[in-house]
Design an enzyme around this catalytic site. Sequence first.
Site, PDB file in Angstrom:
ATOM      1  N   MET A  37       0.851  -1.199   0.000  1.00 10.18           N
ATOM      2  CA  MET A  37       0.000   0.000   0.000  1.00 10.18           C
ATOM      3  C   MET A  37       0.879   1.238   0.000  1.00 10.18           C
ATOM      4  O   MET A  37       1.859   1.285   0.723  1.00 10.18           O
ATOM      5  CB  MET A  37      -0.859  -0.014   1.277  1.00 10.18           C
ATOM      6  CG  MET A  37      -1.427   1.334   1.698  1.00 10.18           C
ATOM      7  SD  MET A  37      -2.079   1.312   3.412  1.00 10.18           S
ATOM      8  CE  MET A  37      -3.679   0.580   3.181  1.00 10.18           C
ATOM      9  N   ASN A  38       0.524   2.240  -0.840  1.00 13.36           N
ATOM     10  CA  ASN A  38       1.044   3.581  -0.553  1.00 13.36           C
ATOM     11  C   ASN A  38      -0.120   4.563  -0.443  1.00 13.36           C
ATOM     12  O   ASN A  38      -1.027   4.278   0.364  1.00 13.36           O
ATOM     13  CB  ASN A  38       2.210   4.004  -1.455  1.00 13.36           C
ATOM     14  CG  ASN A  38       2.000   4.010  -2.950  1.00 13.36           C
ATOM     15  OD1 ASN A  38       1.884   2.960  -3.557  1.00 13.36           O
ATOM     16  ND2 ASN A  38       1.987   5.171  -3.568  1.00 13.36           N
ATOM     17  N   ASP A  39      -0.113   5.652  -1.141  1.00 12.89           N
ATOM     18  CA  ASP A  39      -1.017   6.777  -0.847  1.00 12.89           C
ATOM     19  C   ASP A  39      -2.484   6.421  -0.584  1.00 12.89           C
ATOM     20  O   ASP A  39      -3.061   5.597  -1.295  1.00 12.89           O
ATOM     21  CB  ASP A  39      -1.088   7.725  -2.050  1.00 12.89           C
ATOM     22  CG  ASP A  39       0.253   8.100  -2.609  1.00 12.89           C
ATOM     23  OD1 ASP A  39       1.264   7.698  -2.053  1.00 12.89           O
ATOM     24  OD2 ASP A  39       0.264   8.797  -3.630  1.00 12.89           O
ATOM     25  N   GLN A  55      -3.327   3.230  -3.014  1.00 12.26           N
ATOM     26  CA  GLN A  55      -2.392   2.720  -4.022  1.00 12.26           C
ATOM     27  C   GLN A  55      -1.982   1.321  -3.582  1.00 12.26           C
ATOM     28  O   GLN A  55      -1.513   1.128  -2.445  1.00 12.26           O
ATOM     29  CB  GLN A  55      -1.181   3.649  -4.121  1.00 12.26           C
ATOM     30  CG  GLN A  55      -1.507   4.988  -4.756  1.00 12.26           C
ATOM     31  CD  GLN A  55      -1.698   4.861  -6.256  1.00 12.26           C
ATOM     32  OE1 GLN A  55      -0.734   4.805  -7.002  1.00 12.26           O
ATOM     33  NE2 GLN A  55      -2.946   4.813  -6.715  1.00 12.26           N
ATOM     34  N   PHE A  98      -2.706   5.599 -10.862  1.00 10.59           N
ATOM     35  CA  PHE A  98      -2.048   6.343  -9.790  1.00 10.59           C
ATOM     36  C   PHE A  98      -3.080   7.118  -8.956  1.00 10.59           C
ATOM     37  O   PHE A  98      -4.280   7.044  -9.195  1.00 10.59           O
ATOM     38  CB  PHE A  98      -1.003   7.292 -10.393  1.00 10.59           C
ATOM     39  CG  PHE A  98       0.339   6.642 -10.677  1.00 10.59           C
ATOM     40  CD1 PHE A  98       0.474   5.262 -10.753  1.00 10.59           C
ATOM     41  CD2 PHE A  98       1.471   7.423 -10.873  1.00 10.59           C
ATOM     42  CE1 PHE A  98       1.717   4.675 -11.015  1.00 10.59           C
ATOM     43  CE2 PHE A  98       2.711   6.852 -11.137  1.00 10.59           C
ATOM     44  CZ  PHE A  98       2.842   5.480 -11.212  1.00 10.59           C
ATOM     45  N   SER A  99      -2.551   7.909  -8.040  1.00 12.17           N
ATOM     46  CA  SER A  99      -3.404   8.543  -7.023  1.00 12.17           C
ATOM     47  C   SER A  99      -4.453   9.482  -7.584  1.00 12.17           C
ATOM     48  O   SER A  99      -4.277  10.058  -8.662  1.00 12.17           O
ATOM     49  CB  SER A  99      -2.529   9.305  -6.030  1.00 12.17           C
ATOM     50  OG  SER A  99      -1.879   8.383  -5.211  1.00 12.17           O
TER      51      SER A  99
HETATM   52  C1  FRU Z   1       3.067   9.676  -4.127  1.00 10.45           C
HETATM   53  C2  FRU Z   1       3.025   9.051  -5.511  1.00 10.45           C
HETATM   54  C3  FRU Z   1       2.014   9.782  -6.372  1.00 10.45           C
HETATM   55  C4  FRU Z   1       1.632   8.757  -7.384  1.00 10.45           C
HETATM   56  C5  FRU Z   1       1.675   7.482  -6.564  1.00 10.45           C
HETATM   57  C6  FRU Z   1       2.118   6.269  -7.335  1.00 10.45           C
HETATM   58  O1  FRU Z   1       3.462   8.819  -3.134  1.00 10.45           O
HETATM   59  O2  FRU Z   1       4.295   9.076  -6.083  1.00 10.45           O
HETATM   60  O3  FRU Z   1       2.496  10.991  -6.933  1.00 10.45           O
HETATM   61  O4  FRU Z   1       0.372   9.000  -7.920  1.00 10.45           O
HETATM   62  O5  FRU Z   1       2.558   7.710  -5.501  1.00 10.45           O
HETATM   63  O6  FRU Z   1       1.931   5.105  -6.612  1.00 10.45           O
END
Ligand code: FRU
Length: 528
Positions: A37-39, A55, A98-99
Amino acid sequence: MSSQRLQEARAYEMRADREICPEERPVFHLTPRIGWMNDPNGFSYYGGQYHLFYQYHPYSTVWGPMHWGHAVSKDLLHWTYLPAALAPDTDADMDGCFSGSAVTLADGRHALIYTGVVNEVTLQDGCKRGRQTQCLAIGDGVDYAKSDRNPLLDSAALPVGISRYDFRDPKVWQEADGTYRMLCAARTEDGADTMYLLFRGRDVEHWDYERMFLRNSELEQPIGRMYECPDLFALDGQYVLLASSQDMTADGEYAAGNGTFCMIGSYDMATGTFVPTFHQNVDYGIDFYAEQSVLAPDGRRIMLGWMQNWDTIQHRPDNCKWYGQMSVPRELSIRNGRLYQWPIRELEAMRRNPVSYQGATIGGSATCDAADAGMHGGSDALIEPITELDGIRGRVADLEIEIAAATQQEPFERFTIGLAVDDTHHTDVIYLPEESLLIVDRRHSGVRRALANVSSARVSPQGETRAIRLRIILDRYSAEIFVGDGEQVLSTTFYTEQTADRITFSARGMAQFHIVKYDLAGSLQGMR
Ligand code: FRU
């Protein structure tokens, strides 16, 4: 109709998440259903509950072709996973979704606006450069259909000189006149400048470029090299722009690397003009990035972020099945011209078993009636008596602590709270009253990488005794430290074994402290 790629992801996550037992996750911080997981994405209140997308790369615990994971909650603390919402499966987004953000349409449908990525160029080092465009998917809170018109915005809409490879993270909202606005992060082709661009939509499908919203090179002091993940909203009579940036340099307010900032100022809808009057770090800790907010039905503005950081992702447990988590949701307000954050009040309903000590003294000759637990400290630490208090321990807890000099005449130099302590490990919260500094230091948490493991915030001690109040939220793998009424926050993750559940106190000089500790209990993350 969901694509084969989405169906595969949904089938996979349903099978694979059974391998993770609830005890392996934080209790109330959202983690990916499986994998990476990210954003936070599309943070919204829809159909009577909060929706949080993220994400997501279900197939491994490292970043990969981005999907959108999905979870819902009534209180932002107890989460139910829903099937993944988006997979990279169309000509507009085949290398990643992406986000982005979410809005509710007039007809009641839920719209997700996100960045579609399609790889175009492979650089010498093997890295791919993806064309980034803005896309739409509309759904009912579970299933989302991508628009046939995707991408809705591509490089043709960009001002001259802006890179098609750095154009992402749409934040969409509706204005009072029914039209829409979108903020996107962007960068010049030569990489020298970064900005947020404002677009105007007569609906969520038709967009035109409006203006340069914020340009890094026009700030008195530029912040970082590539903005990401904007959010904009009204709060307490002003406007707040939440932002993240890559490649910051340390300057007292910000630390080096990827970090977050917020700007407080005024925004004029008619002209699309934002005039910032103040900026500050959002989280002074080690792990926090890409924050998003939601407006709660009762009017509260609630924010959370990815409680991790691109610069620290090598800090991970061996053989983990999930990686990355969200911060605790935080209520926002503006006070004394600053952004204040406080853990959402719903957390108080999870408090159990209060244990309190009023006026314990420590340091010099400790008079606290607690057991002396010996000594600890890194190689640079001076020997200080260390105290533990009966009933004050645990890794899922809410601690309120007030610290001050024991007497006005005798200043103290340092007060340390050890978290997640066992015989060899500890993560320290260190207060230096003379320097007005609060430090979080996880170097001894068991971390195996020499990445950012220490960070600090300048704080405002009260009165002659240099008093300070802290609230520390612990949830198995993290600590979030709120200072005073929330004027600063420091978040950090750590993966120390759960058996390291002691909490210790030590001081150089005589300090007095009051503490109330609650266990935090709740039913665990569910599955559907
Ligand atoms: C920020 C980022 C966003 C992008 C996403 C990709 O953490 O780099 O700019 O949309 O993560 O996973």
